[in-house]
Structure formats: structure tokens, C-alpha cells
Design a protein around this motif. Structure first.
Motif, PDB file in Angstrom:
ATOM      1  N   GLN A  82       0.860  -1.185   0.000  1.00  0.00           N
ATOM      2  CA  GLN A  82       0.000   0.000   0.000  1.00  0.00           C
ATOM      3  C   GLN A  82       0.897   1.236   0.000  1.00  0.00           C
ATOM      4  O   GLN A  82       1.686   1.442   0.917  1.00  0.00           O
ATOM      5  CB  GLN A  82      -0.914  -0.007   1.228  1.00  0.00           C
ATOM      6  N   TRP A  83       0.764   2.059  -1.029  1.00  0.00           N
ATOM      7  CA  TRP A  83       1.704   3.172  -1.199  1.00  0.00           C
ATOM      8  C   TRP A  83       1.717   4.115  -0.004  1.00  0.00           C
ATOM      9  O   TRP A  83       2.765   4.649   0.370  1.00  0.00           O
ATOM     10  CB  TRP A  83       1.409   3.932  -2.502  1.00  0.00           C
ATOM     11  N   HIS A  84       0.562   4.313   0.640  1.00  0.00           N
ATOM     12  CA  HIS A  84       0.498   5.303   1.725  1.00  0.00           C
ATOM     13  C   HIS A  84       1.251   4.840   2.967  1.00  0.00           C
ATOM     14  O   HIS A  84       1.540   5.651   3.862  1.00  0.00           O
ATOM     15  CB  HIS A  84      -0.960   5.609   2.076  1.00  0.00           C
ATOM     16  N   GLU A  85       1.606   3.565   3.034  1.00  0.00           N
ATOM     17  CA  GLU A  85       2.363   3.055   4.181  1.00  0.00           C
ATOM     18  C   GLU A  85       3.872   3.234   4.013  1.00  0.00           C
ATOM     19  O   GLU A  85       4.633   3.014   4.967  1.00  0.00           O
ATOM     20  CB  GLU A  85       2.054   1.571   4.377  1.00  0.00           C
ATOM     21  N   GLN A  86       4.317   3.623   2.832  1.00  0.00           N
ATOM     22  CA  GLN A  86       5.750   3.706   2.580  1.00  0.00           C
ATOM     23  C   GLN A  86       6.356   4.966   3.211  1.00  0.00           C
ATOM     24  O   GLN A  86       5.674   5.967   3.391  1.00  0.00           O
ATOM     25  CB  GLN A  86       6.034   3.669   1.082  1.00  0.00           C
ATOM     26  N   ARG A  87       7.637   4.886   3.533  1.00  0.00           N
ATOM     27  CA  ARG A  87       8.358   5.997   4.137  1.00  0.00           C
ATOM     28  C   ARG A  87       9.364   6.547   3.145  1.00  0.00           C
ATOM     29  O   ARG A  87      10.152   5.796   2.569  1.00  0.00           O
ATOM     30  CB  ARG A  87       9.114   5.538   5.388  1.00  0.00           C
ATOM     31  N   ILE A  88       9.360   7.868   2.978  1.00  0.00           N
ATOM     32  CA  ILE A  88      10.370   8.503   2.131  1.00  0.00           C
ATOM     33  C   ILE A  88      11.730   8.370   2.811  1.00  0.00           C
ATOM     34  O   ILE A  88      11.868   8.664   4.002  1.00  0.00           O
ATOM     35  CB  ILE A  88      10.032   9.984   1.884  1.00  0.00           C
ATOM     36  N   TYR A  89      12.725   7.914   2.066  1.00  0.00           N
ATOM     37  CA  TYR A  89      14.065   7.767   2.629  1.00  0.00           C
ATOM     38  C   TYR A  89      14.610   9.142   2.987  1.00  0.00           C
ATOM     39  O   TYR A  89      14.450  10.108   2.237  1.00  0.00           O
ATOM     40  CB  TYR A  89      14.989   7.059   1.644  1.00  0.00           C
ATOM     41  N   ASP A  90      15.277   9.217   4.138  1.00  0.00           N
ATOM     42  CA  ASP A  90      15.722  10.511   4.672  1.00  0.00           C
ATOM     43  C   ASP A  90      17.005  10.971   3.975  1.00  0.00           C
ATOM     44  O   ASP A  90      18.130  10.782   4.464  1.00  0.00           O
ATOM     45  CB  ASP A  90      15.948  10.402   6.185  1.00  0.00           C
ATOM     46  N   LYS A  91      16.806  11.568   2.811  1.00  0.00           N
ATOM     47  CA  LYS A  91      17.894  12.106   2.009  1.00  0.00           C
ATOM     48  C   LYS A  91      17.383  13.405   1.401  1.00  0.00           C
ATOM     49  O   LYS A  91      16.226  13.472   0.972  1.00  0.00           O
ATOM     50  CB  LYS A  91      18.280  11.094   0.920  1.00  0.00           C
ATOM     51  N   PRO A  92      18.194  14.475   1.358  1.00  0.00           N
ATOM     52  CA  PRO A  92      17.672  15.774   0.913  1.00  0.00           C
ATOM     53  C   PRO A  92      16.936  15.727  -0.425  1.00  0.00           C
ATOM     54  O   PRO A  92      15.837  16.286  -0.542  1.00  0.00           O
ATOM     55  CB  PRO A  92      18.931  16.649   0.840  1.00  0.00           C
ATOM     56  N   ARG A  93      17.501  15.062  -1.435  1.00  0.00           N
ATOM     57  CA  ARG A  93      16.834  15.052  -2.735  1.00  0.00           C
ATOM     58  C   ARG A  93      15.480  14.362  -2.659  1.00  0.00           C
ATOM     59  O   ARG A  93      14.501  14.831  -3.253  1.00  0.00           O
ATOM     60  CB  ARG A  93      17.709  14.367  -3.791  1.00  0.00           C
ATOM     61  N   PHE A  94      15.377  13.264  -1.913  1.00  0.00           N
ATOM     62  CA  PHE A  94      14.111  12.549  -1.813  1.00  0.00           C
ATOM     63  C   PHE A  94      13.081  13.382  -1.045  1.00  0.00           C
ATOM     64  O   PHE A  94      11.896  13.390  -1.393  1.00  0.00           O
ATOM     65  CB  PHE A  94      14.314  11.192  -1.147  1.00  0.00           C
ATOM     66  N   ARG A  95      13.521  14.087  -0.005  1.00  0.00           N
ATOM     67  CA  ARG A  95      12.587  14.959   0.721  1.00  0.00           C
ATOM     68  C   ARG A  95      12.084  16.082  -0.185  1.00  0.00           C
ATOM     69  O   ARG A  95      10.889  16.427  -0.166  1.00  0.00           O
ATOM     70  CB  ARG A  95      13.266  15.540   1.963  1.00  0.00           C
ATOM     71  N   GLU A  96      12.979  16.652  -0.978  1.00  0.00           N
ATOM     72  CA  GLU A  96      12.584  17.737  -1.878  1.00  0.00           C
ATOM     73  C   GLU A  96      11.614  17.242  -2.947  1.00  0.00           C
ATOM     74  O   GLU A  96      10.628  17.927  -3.270  1.00  0.00           O
ATOM     75  CB  GLU A  96      13.835  18.342  -2.511  1.00  0.00           C
ATOM     76  N   LEU A  97      11.878  16.055  -3.497  1.00  0.00           N
ATOM     77  CA  LEU A  97      10.955  15.489  -4.475  1.00  0.00           C
ATOM     78  C   LEU A  97       9.597  15.206  -3.852  1.00  0.00           C
ATOM     79  O   LEU A  97       8.553  15.409  -4.480  1.00  0.00           O
ATOM     80  CB  LEU A  97      11.545  14.203  -5.061  1.00  0.00           C
ATOM     81  N   SER A  98       9.597  14.751  -2.607  1.00  0.00           N
ATOM     82  CA  SER A  98       8.340  14.483  -1.920  1.00  0.00           C
ATOM     83  C   SER A  98       7.536  15.761  -1.724  1.00  0.00           C
ATOM     84  O   SER A  98       6.311  15.782  -1.893  1.00  0.00           O
ATOM     85  CB  SER A  98       8.610  13.812  -0.568  1.00  0.00           C
ATOM     86  N   GLU A  99       8.226  16.840  -1.386  1.00  0.00           N
ATOM     87  CA  GLU A  99       7.532  18.119  -1.209  1.00  0.00           C
ATOM     88  C   GLU A  99       6.932  18.606  -2.520  1.00  0.00           C
ATOM     89  O   GLU A  99       5.843  19.190  -2.544  1.00  0.00           O
ATOM     90  CB  GLU A  99       8.517  19.157  -0.661  1.00  0.00           C
ATOM     91  N   LEU A 100       7.637  18.368  -3.620  1.00  0.00           N
ATOM     92  CA  LEU A 100       7.131  18.819  -4.916  1.00  0.00           C
ATOM     93  C   LEU A 100       6.006  17.929  -5.433  1.00  0.00           C
ATOM     94  O   LEU A 100       4.964  18.413  -5.865  1.00  0.00           O
ATOM     95  CB  LEU A 100       8.273  18.851  -5.937  1.00  0.00           C
TER      96      LEU A 100
END
Length: 382
Positions: free
Chosen positions: A113-131
Motif C-alpha cells: 500500500q503506497w500510503h504506508e511507505q516511508r520517504i528515505y531521509d535524504k535531501p533530494r528525496f525529501r525535496e521530491l516528496s515536497e514537490l
């Protein structure tokens, strides 16, 4: 997502040197637990254990913490790709066993289930998640990327557009993502539907001169929409820092054998292009590009292929056979004949990993058991 300030566009940089026909392969892999075979957020632990091994290439995190990406070094042949991926696979299996988890191929996890996944704690991944919001977690999908070395920048663009005619072939032969969120999507490669949701996906602009491509890049970055080539999610993109083009449409196969065979197919096509210059790509090739790509995603080896020059419709598996017959002499020359022959036989029989997954589910009626068997298959050595 970091973007360039308008008017301060970053430079593309020179096209690097690479040995023509050299290969590099990246595989995005699933980490699953061993009680219900759902995705498991163990990438940090895997990275820590894998760092103790002396291996070719690299092992790095991916967008969410149940994913891991491995890559070869620069390889001369598909045989070397197989050897390096096998060594990495063996280390992954040892580390996974210590953590009581498993590593699996395939383009999607069948029931996560996609909503259960955690974004890996890396600046680029956090920035992509915000966008990109929820699309970032839905990007818990798994692909194989193949780099092939090019003699120079203009040759890279020519090879890129020649290679684009064979995108449906690559999709159908690698398709391994029929299940999403516990449902049979009726697609052989549903993974690519998630890629197509991103605004910078699709195909590269049609230009055969690097100076024109630089103008395109500079115009795009000047707007602040993109910062680097990483922000283009094209099916094939140039990688000037490596001196390669990168084919990105493959689903991650279930086995190392198939991953190496697909890399060998790319190398064989590239050898054919460089030695024989078989055709000149045209912008009109792309009139049927999206249709052919959809057909391959939806129907796999049972797709219809529209020839971009003649407009003739034919079964994709028939066109794959014609193509592999043409490239086989080059496959022998570069040492890729074993894998190309395997892919040829699979195309004739309509066999790919999506079919294997469906056959297992038809027998087991339990997707967790299909994942468990997929994990066992990934462990297998040739």
C-alpha cells in the motif's frame, strides 16, 4: 525540489568520454519481510551490512525505505554484467538473511500500500516528496536502467533516437509488474504508468546535434523547471557526465540472468547501429511512439507493433524476432549471444516475467506466496 533561479541556469557540461559499447546496469530491488512478504523498511540496515563487502559498483538508497538500488561498475560485456550482478546478489542475500528479510525483483510489489511507505531521509528525496506529494510514495516501483557508452555527443543522440524504435521491445521483454495494490491491472508493465505521471517523463526532444540539445537544456533550466539531467524522467536520456545514454523503461527482472540478457540486447543493438548505420531516425518516428509504448505496457509480448516508416501493423513478438535475427551477428561479436538467444526464445513462446507471476498467482491464489517464490527465484544462480 531545488530549482535554478530564472536567469541563472546551470550549464550542461561537456559530454564525457566512455568506451563505445561499454555497459553499466542499475537495478532497483524490493526488500520484503519473511512473515507476510510485504515491503519492509530495511534499506538503512541493508546499506550498513553491504558496506562490509568489497563489491563492484555501488549500493545506494532509493525513494522509499523498502527499496535499494545496486549498480555494476563499467563493464565490457553482458558476461561481466552477469558476474558483477551475481556477486552483488550473493552479498544482498547474505545480508537479507541476517536481517530475516528477503530481496525480490519485479517492477512492482504486488500488494504493498503506497500510503504506508516511508520517504528515505535524504535531501533530494525529501525535496521530491515536497514537490510531487503522493506521487513520491507511489514511486515505490522498481526498474532496471542500462547505460551504453557512445563515441561522442552527436553519436549519443543518434543512438538515443535509433534506440527509441525498440522501446516497445524492451518493455515487453522485461515486463514484470502486472499487480498493483493487490489487483491484476491487466497490464504486463503497470510500473510505467507511475512514471508517466511525472511532468518531465516521456521522450527526449528530437535533435541529432549536441549543440542543439545544449540549447534545449539551457532554455529549460533557465525557466527553473529543472536543475539537471536527473530531473528528466525520459524513457531514454543522455548522461553526459558518463558519456552514455541511459535506457530507463525496463522493469526490474526477477532474475540476474534476465537483467544481464537485457543489457546484452542493448549492447548488441548499439553495436549494430555503430557498425552498419542501419537507418536514420526521423521525428516522424515518434508519431506512433506513444501508441507502441502503450501496447507493450498493456499486452506485453502479445502487443501490436506499428512500424514507424511503413505504418505496417504486426505482432510485436514477430518484430522482436526480426530484430534479434538482425542483431545476432553483433551479439556474437560482443559476447551477448547467450542472453539474446534466451530473449528470442522467450519472445517466440510469449514468455516474460509478468506471465510467470500470473501463472504463479493462478496456481497459488495468494500474492504473498507469489512474492515468496519470487524471492527464491532471485536467489538462484545460473
Amino acid at each position: 525540489m531545488p530549482v535554478a533561479t530564472p536567469g541563472e541556469a546551470p550549464a550542461l557540461g561537456p559530454f564525457g568520454e566512455s568506451a563505445p559499447l561499454s555497459l553499466g546496469v542499475e537495478l532497483e530491488l524490493q526488500l520484503v519481510n519473511t512473515h507476510d512478504y510485504d515491503l519492509a523498511p530495511y534499506s538503512d540496515e541493508m546499506l550498513r551490512l553491504m558496506s562490509r563487502f568489497r563489491l563492484p559498483g555501488s549500493v545506494v538508497p532509493e525513494m522509499t525505505s523498502s527499496m535499494i538500488e545496486v549498480s555494476t561498475g563499467i563493464c565490457r560485456s553482458a558476461v561481466q554484467v552477469h558476474d558483477e550482478l551475481s556477486a552483488i546478489r550473493d552479498a544482498l542475500v547474505k545480508c537479507a538473511d541476517r536481517l530475516n528479510i528477503a530481496v525480490v525483483g519485479g517492477g512492482t510489489h504486488p500488494f504493498q500500500q503506497w500510503h504506508e511507505q516511508r520517504i528515505y531521509d535524504k535531501p533530494r528525496f525529501r525535496e521530491l516528496s515536497e514537490l510531487y506529494g503522493y506521487l513520491s510514495k507511489q514511486f515505490t516501483i522498481f526498474g532496471q536502467h542500462v547505460h551504453v557508452g557512445c563515441p561522442d555527443a552527436d553519436s549519443a543522440l543518434l543512438m538515443l533516437h535509433r534506440m527509441s524504435r525498440y522501446i516497445p521491445h524492451f518493455i515487453a521483454l522485461s515486463a514484470s509488474s502486472p499487480y498493483v495494490q493487490g489487483q491484476d491491472t491487466q497490464f504486463d508493465s503497470a510500473r510505467l504508468n507511475s512514471v508517466f505521471a511525472f511532468p518531465m517523463s516521456g521522450r527526449a526532444p528530437f535533435t541529432l546535434r549536441w549543440c542543439e540539445f545544449e540549447k534545449f537544456f539551457n532554455k529549460t533550466t533557465r525557466t527553473g523547471v529543472v536543475k539537471s539531467m536527473k530531473d528528466f524522467y525520459w524513457d531514454i536520456r543522455p548522461k553526459p557526465e558518463y558519456g552514455t545514454i541511459e535506457i530507463r523503461v525496463f522493469d526490474t527482472p526477477l532474475t540476474i540472468d534476465r537483467a544481464a540478457a537485457l543489457a546484452g540486447l542493448v549492447q548488441s543493438l548499439a553495436a549494430w547501429f555503430l557498425q552498419e548505420q542501419p537507418f536514420m531516425p526521423e521525428e516522424d518516428d515518434y508519431m506512433v511512439y506513444t501508441y507502441n509504448r502503450f501496447q507493450a505496457c498493456r499486452f506485453g509480448l502479445d502487443a501490436v507493433y506499428v512500424d514507424p516508416v511503413s505504418g505496417q501493423h504486426m505482432p510485436l513478438r514477430e518484430h522482436i524476432g526480426l530484430t534479434l535475427r538482425q542483431v545476432m551477428p553483433h551479439a556474437r561479436r560482443v559476447g551477448a549471444a547467450y542472453g539474446v538467444q534466451m530473449l528470442w526464445e522467450d519472445a517466440e513462446h510469449g514468455t516474460n516475467d509478468a506471465r510467470w507471476l500470473r501463472e504463479k498467482q493462478g496456481r497459488e491464489r495468494l500474492l504473498a506466496e507469489v512474492v515468496r517464490q519470487g524471492a527464491l527465484r532471485f536467489r538462484e544462480a545460473r
